[in-house]
Every structure is written in C-alpha cells, then in structure tokens.
Scaffold this motif. Structure first.
Motif, PDB file in Angstrom:
ATOM      1  N   VAL A 203       0.874  -1.169   0.000  1.00 28.23           N
ATOM      2  CA  VAL A 203       0.000   0.000   0.000  1.00 28.23           C
ATOM      3  C   VAL A 203       0.912   1.219   0.000  1.00 28.23           C
ATOM      4  O   VAL A 203       1.926   1.227   0.694  1.00 28.23           O
ATOM      5  CB  VAL A 203      -0.870   0.032   1.288  1.00 28.23           C
ATOM      6  CG1 VAL A 203      -1.702   1.307   1.344  1.00 28.23           C
ATOM      7  CG2 VAL A 203      -1.744  -1.205   1.366  1.00 28.23           C
ATOM      8  N   GLU A 204       0.571   2.218  -0.797  1.00 24.77           N
ATOM      9  CA  GLU A 204       1.427   3.403  -0.826  1.00 24.77           C
ATOM     10  C   GLU A 204       0.757   4.621  -0.221  1.00 24.77           C
ATOM     11  O   GLU A 204      -0.395   4.916  -0.528  1.00 24.77           O
ATOM     12  CB  GLU A 204       1.817   3.730  -2.269  1.00 24.77           C
ATOM     13  CG  GLU A 204       3.061   3.000  -2.704  1.00 24.77           C
ATOM     14  CD  GLU A 204       3.677   3.615  -3.964  1.00 24.77           C
ATOM     15  OE1 GLU A 204       3.968   2.842  -4.885  1.00 24.77           O
ATOM     16  OE2 GLU A 204       3.838   4.851  -4.015  1.00 24.77           O
ATOM     17  N   ILE A 205       1.490   5.270   0.655  1.00 24.42           N
ATOM     18  CA  ILE A 205       0.975   6.488   1.270  1.00 24.42           C
ATOM     19  C   ILE A 205       1.964   7.607   0.989  1.00 24.42           C
ATOM     20  O   ILE A 205       3.161   7.439   1.193  1.00 24.42           O
ATOM     21  CB  ILE A 205       0.872   6.303   2.799  1.00 24.42           C
ATOM     22  CG1 ILE A 205      -0.297   5.396   3.125  1.00 24.42           C
ATOM     23  CG2 ILE A 205       0.732   7.628   3.515  1.00 24.42           C
ATOM     24  CD1 ILE A 205      -0.332   5.030   4.581  1.00 24.42           C
ATOM     25  N   THR A 206       1.466   8.723   0.499  1.00 26.07           N
ATOM     26  CA  THR A 206       2.358   9.863   0.304  1.00 26.07           C
ATOM     27  C   THR A 206       1.765  11.065   1.017  1.00 26.07           C
ATOM     28  O   THR A 206       0.584  11.360   0.876  1.00 26.07           O
ATOM     29  CB  THR A 206       2.513  10.200  -1.185  1.00 26.07           C
ATOM     30  OG1 THR A 206       2.919   9.022  -1.864  1.00 26.07           O
ATOM     31  CG2 THR A 206       3.551  11.279  -1.384  1.00 26.07           C
ATOM     32  N   VAL A 207       2.583  11.693   1.805  1.00 27.56           N
ATOM     33  CA  VAL A 207       2.141  12.897   2.495  1.00 27.56           C
ATOM     34  C   VAL A 207       2.912  14.060   1.902  1.00 27.56           C
ATOM     35  O   VAL A 207       4.124  13.993   1.761  1.00 27.56           O
ATOM     36  CB  VAL A 207       2.422  12.795   4.004  1.00 27.56           C
ATOM     37  CG1 VAL A 207       2.221  14.137   4.681  1.00 27.56           C
ATOM     38  CG2 VAL A 207       1.539  11.734   4.615  1.00 27.56           C
ATOM     39  N   GLY A 208       2.198  15.100   1.519  1.00 26.66           N
ATOM     40  CA  GLY A 208       2.859  16.232   0.875  1.00 26.66           C
ATOM     41  C   GLY A 208       3.257  15.847  -0.532  1.00 26.66           C
ATOM     42  O   GLY A 208       2.806  14.830  -1.062  1.00 26.66           O
TER      43      GLY A 208
END
Ligand code: ADP
Ligand code: MG
Length: 591
Positions: A203-208
C-alpha cells in the motif's frame, strides 16, 4: 473520543500517547496507523522529515507485538546509531503501559556481546543499523527467522549510505510471510528498487508532495587551488547574502577549524560534530533552526537527521570519502518543494570525482567560477538597496532626526544615496580590491603549501602605547587573523617584531601597504635574518586578504555575521575599520 482512539489504538498505547502530550495525529500517522492495524500488508509511506513517522509505525507495531512470546517479532532497520537509540527510546515510551515488551538497540561502536546478551533475554523488537545487524546474523547472535514485521526506517538515508547490500542480505534471513513497512522522506530510484524487489504489493501512502530529492537541487562545482579553499567558501557566502547553509567537511577537526575561522571572521557559523555532547548539539540545532546560525559546518555523521526545510545551499568544503555520501549531503537542500543548490569546492585533481558523482546522481554539474571581488561588491550593494526598501522605519531615531538633518543639510536625495552607498561600497571595495582571482589561481595549480614562519618588523612599539598583548590584538584584528596566527610578538621602544605562518605573509604585507593610523604610516617589513624567507618575499605584493568585510544585513547592522557571542565578548561588533578604530581607542585610553 480521542483522535488517536479513532485510529484504532488500544488503551495502553493511548495512555502512553497521552503522557507524551500528543493531541492529534499527524497526517502520516492518520493514514498509516489504521492500515497497519487492520491489514496484514506491506506498506510504503513517504513523508518529510519531522512528520512523525516513528509513531506512524511505532504505535501499531507496539499494539501488534505479543508480549507473552519472547521471540523476536520485529526488526527495525535504521541508518545510524543515533536514530537507532532514538527509535528505541520512543518505542519504550509507547510501550510503557504494556507489560514485558522488550526493545533492544543494536548498533556499531558498542559491545556486540552486551547487545547479544540483551537479545537473549528476549527482545520482541530489535532496532538495528544494517552493518551491525549483519555482524550479529553472521555470528549467530540474533535470530530473525520468524519475525512478523520488518520496518525499513529512513530508507532513503540508509541507501544513501550504501547499505543496499546489507539490507538485501539481512532480508534474506527473514521469513517470506513477514510484512515489510518502508518509511522514507524521499523516493529515489534505489528506494523504489527495494520496494519492487523485496515487497509484496505494498500500500502506498504519500504525504505532501512526492519528492525525488534530486530534481530541485542544482549542482555546481568551483575549481580552486586547495590553499584557497577557505577563501573560496567565504566568497561563496558573501556572494549569497541570504545564505542558509550546511557546510560539509570530512573530519571533525576540519569541521571545528572551519567553523572557528568563520566565527573569527564574523560569520554566523557553528560546528556540528560527534565530539559535542548531545546537549551542545541540541543547542546548535536550535540556533540553526531559528536562523541565528546561517552556516552550519558539519560532519556527515552529525548532519544525519537534520530536518530543516529551508536550507538554501549545501556546500561541500571537501568532497566526502565515499562518493555515495554526496547524495545524502545534497539532499539536505531542495526539500519541501523548494529549490536548492549544492556547491562543491574542489581542486584540479578532484575533477574526476565530479564525473563519478554525475553518474550516480544522473545529473550534470555546472562548472562555475568563484565570484571576484567586484561581483561580490555589486551583489552586496543590491542586497543593501533591497534591504533598505524593505526596512520598516524605527521611530526610536525620531529624537535624533533634527540633528541628523542638520548634519546632512543641503545634500540632495541623489547625493545622499550616493554617499550612503559609498560607505558600504568602500568597505567591500577596500577588502576586495586586492583580492586575487581564485579561479585563475586554480588553473595555475601551484602546489604552494609553505611550512615555517615569517618574522616581521613593525614600526610601532611601547612608545605608541602597545604591549605585546595589545599589539597582538591589534594585528589580529587588523589582519583579521585567528587567535594563534600572530605569535612571538616582541615589543620594543619605537618598533616591534612578530611572526605569522609563512602563508600569511602576503596578507600582512598587503594590509600594511600605505596603512595609516593616528595620521602616521605604519610600516611592516619581513626581517631578513630570522625569516624563512627563501623565496624572497620582501617588498610589496599583490595581496590576498584572509579576513572579510562586513555586509549589511536585514537586522540593520553591518555583517550578516551580526554579533556572534564570541565576537561580542571580544567587543568586535563592527567592521574591519571599526576594529582598527577600537584598538586605536584602546591604546589612547592606555596612553
Ligand atoms: P520523522 O521520522 O518523520 O522525521 P519523528 O518520528 O522523528 O519524525 O517525529 C518528529 C517529532 O515530532 C518527534 O519529536 C515526535 O515526538 C514528534 N511527534 C510525532 N508525532 C506527533 C504528534 N502526533 N503530536 C505531536 N508531536 C508529535
Ligand atoms: Mg524518522
């Protein structure tokens, strides 16, 4: 219901969170925690430094650990000993209301047998640097064959440090079914490679904004003769009046030395290296964050984990021993979507290293010339003009205005501007007019590194109110040299002698060419008999100055460089000219 509770965390973790004073989850925590708690999945989370990634994996991990089993259930890999200890501490905090969870830190530079013993007592979580973990596995001191979770923290940094092979090998000792959680500030190719090779449908999470780390950093190199390195550094800084930079040196000693020289020369600088206590380091970082320090001189190790976003320039005072480390250095700038510049000061023999780096970063360097004196004067003048435009008027000066107006009566606005700027320009001009072209000296590549001292005669002495100490101070300040650079000061009646390192002789002679004080010419000559004057350095020289003039800055005082503590203690608040004035005043007081 508490915001952390909503993410699915248990009472014992919530209680610890409460103790730590966290009120709301950060974005990366909000996004990762529920996924990690609910799903057994691999995860890639990208978020800037300082966004709370440790808790993003730490809270769910602590909740998922089975305290009744003593076997090692999780391995966290982290790039440095410092981070290892930090994470270990945090995890201990998170788990303080959960009985018998053991977290053990494993890192180089400490006893491996001690660490092995701690693991044998039952470590459900091991936090390790890749190098030491490899050792542990090789020597059969740790068993990670049935872990459930593997966390790769600060993955980009680990890869920057060349840990790819170690990570690969460590992972080969872990079970296929374990879940891998990767946390990173940036997603360079190497991290993507780890994710695709060793992770299963993460699962990929990107913040900003997704930051590849490299694309908004431009790379420049400056060719100089190695003896001009320091002078080049100062020019680069003078040519960038708003610089906010990290300057990398190879050793602790060089780091300390360069920082000390910069401070002596009136810059807002500080050193960051491993010989400082944690407390000292914290203080330095605090001053850096609040911009009291504009030039942070650091070793690679100490600079790890610097999480300051607005760094404008990274300056490689020396290239790192391991070329791969360069990426790590340049990654300190160009963060959070801003542009950054990574500068390298090199001598001719190092150019091939630049080519190697270009291959690694897959970006071209621009070869640039160290700005010459006139360019710097120009830059500083325009900077001053801009500062004046932006400056808010301080009404504390109101009472003095009538008198000031009287003094300046009759001058037109144009004349006033010319005069005002001449004050600044003359200051810089005096300093830089005799400054050599560092770039052309680089091409010459003279390997001139002199040993030995030079002894000088100077035509002032005790009759002028000097004793050895005050003359030493006067020389140091006039020449802008460091504490130990002027020595063996012998004061006689109407003249004196002193020594400097041979490398300063040009500076000394140039400074005291047509030098006046108290209306009298001060003359300095190299004494023939006692000097190591093999090269015949007598007479006037085209001089090079080692000091630096002060610039005008936004606080409205001269010197971006505004009073470092050290300078203030010494009473050296003003410009070079002021220094001279001060020493004259001091002597007047004595006379
Ligand atoms: P990262 O690994 O993303 O660089 P860290 O995990 O080291 O960031 O966290 C940075 C700082 O923020 C730490 O001092 C940590 O205690 C603090 N912190 C983390 N999460 C929160 C939160 N939800 N509320 C307040 N402070 C937090
Ligand atoms: Mg972190």
């Amino acid at each position: 219901m508490n915001a952390f509770q909503k993410l699915g965390l248990d009472t014992d973790v919530l209680q610890a969170i409460n103790d730590m004073g966290f009120e709301t989850p950060s974005e990366v925590q909000e996004k990762s925690i529920p996924i990690l708690l609910e799903q057994e999945t691999d995860l890639v989370a990208l978020a800037q430094t300082g966004t709370g990634k440790t808790a993003a994996f730490g809270f769910p991990l602590i909740q998922k650990i089975d305290p009744d089993s003593k076997k090692t259930q999780a391995l966290i890999l982290s790039p440095t000993r410092e981070l290892c200890l930090q994470i270990t501490n945090e995890l201990k905090n998170y788990s303080k209301y959960k009985r018998s969870v053991n977290v053990v830190a494993v890192y180089g530079g400490a006893s491996i047998t001690e660490q092995a013993r701690s693991i044998q007592r039952g470590a459900q979580i091991i936090v390790a640097t890749p190098g030491r973990m490899q050792d542990m596995i090789r020597r059969n001191l740790a068993n990670i064959s049935s872990i459930d979770y593997c966390v790769l923290d600060e993955a980009d940094e680990m890869l920057n440090m060349g840990f790819y092979e170690d990570i690969k090998s460590i992972l080969s000792h872990t079970p296929k079914e374990k879940k891998t959680w990767l946390f990173s500030a940036t997603m360079p190719k190497e991290v993507a490679k780890i994710a695709s090779k060793f992770m299963n449908n993460p699962v990929e999470i990107t913040v900003g904004s997704k930051n590849t780390g490299a694309e908004n950093v431009s790379h420049e190199y400056y060719l100089v003769n190695h003896r001009n390195r320091y002078e080049a550094l100062k020019r680069l800084s003078d040519a960038n009046p708003d610089i906010f930079s990290v300057i990398f040196c190879r050793t602790k000693r060089d780091t300390q030395k360069v920082a000390e020289k910069l401070i002596e020369d009136g810059y807002n600088a500080a050193a960051l290296h491993g010989d400082l206590s944690q407390n000292q380091r914290d203080l330095v970082m605090k001053s850096f964050r609040t911009r009291q320090i504009q030039m942070l001189v650091a070793t690679d190790v100490a600079a790890r984990g610097i999480d300051v976003d607005d760094i404008t320039h990274v300056i490689n005072y020396q290239l790192p021993d391991e070329i791969e480390t360069y990426t790590h250095r340049s990654g300190r700038t160009g963060r959070a979507g801003k542009n950054g510049v990574s500068m390298v000061i090199i001598s001719k023999s190092e150019v091939r290293k630049i080519r190697t780096i270009e291959k690694i970063i897959q970006q071209k360097f621009e070869e640039k010339e160290i700005p010459d004196g006139m360019e710097i004067c120009k830059i500083q003048l325009f900077h001053l003009a801009n500062d004046i435009r932006k400056t808010e008027i301080n009404h504390d000066i109101d009472p003095y205005l009538p008198a000031i107006n009287e003094v300046l009566e009759g001058f037109s606005k144009e004349e006033l501007i010319k005069k005002f700027f001449s004050v600044e320009f003359t200051r810089f001009n005096n300093y830089y007019k005799k400054a050599p072209d560092l770039s052309s000296e680089a091409a010459g590549g003279r390997p001139e590194v002199s040993e030995g001292n030079t002894r000088y005669f100077i035509n002032v002495g005790s009759k002028d109110g000097f004793d050895w100490q005050s003359l030493k101070d006067f020389l140091k300040e006039t020449l802008n040299l460091g504490r130990d650079d002027v020595f063996k000061v012998d004061v006689k009646g109407s003249f004196s002698f002193f020594n400097t390192d041979e490398t300063h002789s040009e500076l000394v002679l140039a400074t005291f060419t047509e030098f006046q004080h108290q209306g009298r010419f001060v003359n300095v000559e190299i004494t023939k008999d006692q000097s190591s004057d093999k090269k015949g350095k007598r007479g006037k020289r085209k001089g090079r100055r080692d000091g630096s003039p002060k610039s005008y800055n936004d606080k409205g005082n001269f010197g971006k460089r505004k009073g470092s503590e050290k300078r203030e203690k010494k009473g050296r608040k003003g410009s070079r000219n002021k220094n001279i004035e001060n020493s004259i005043k001091r002597r007047r007081a004595k006379a």
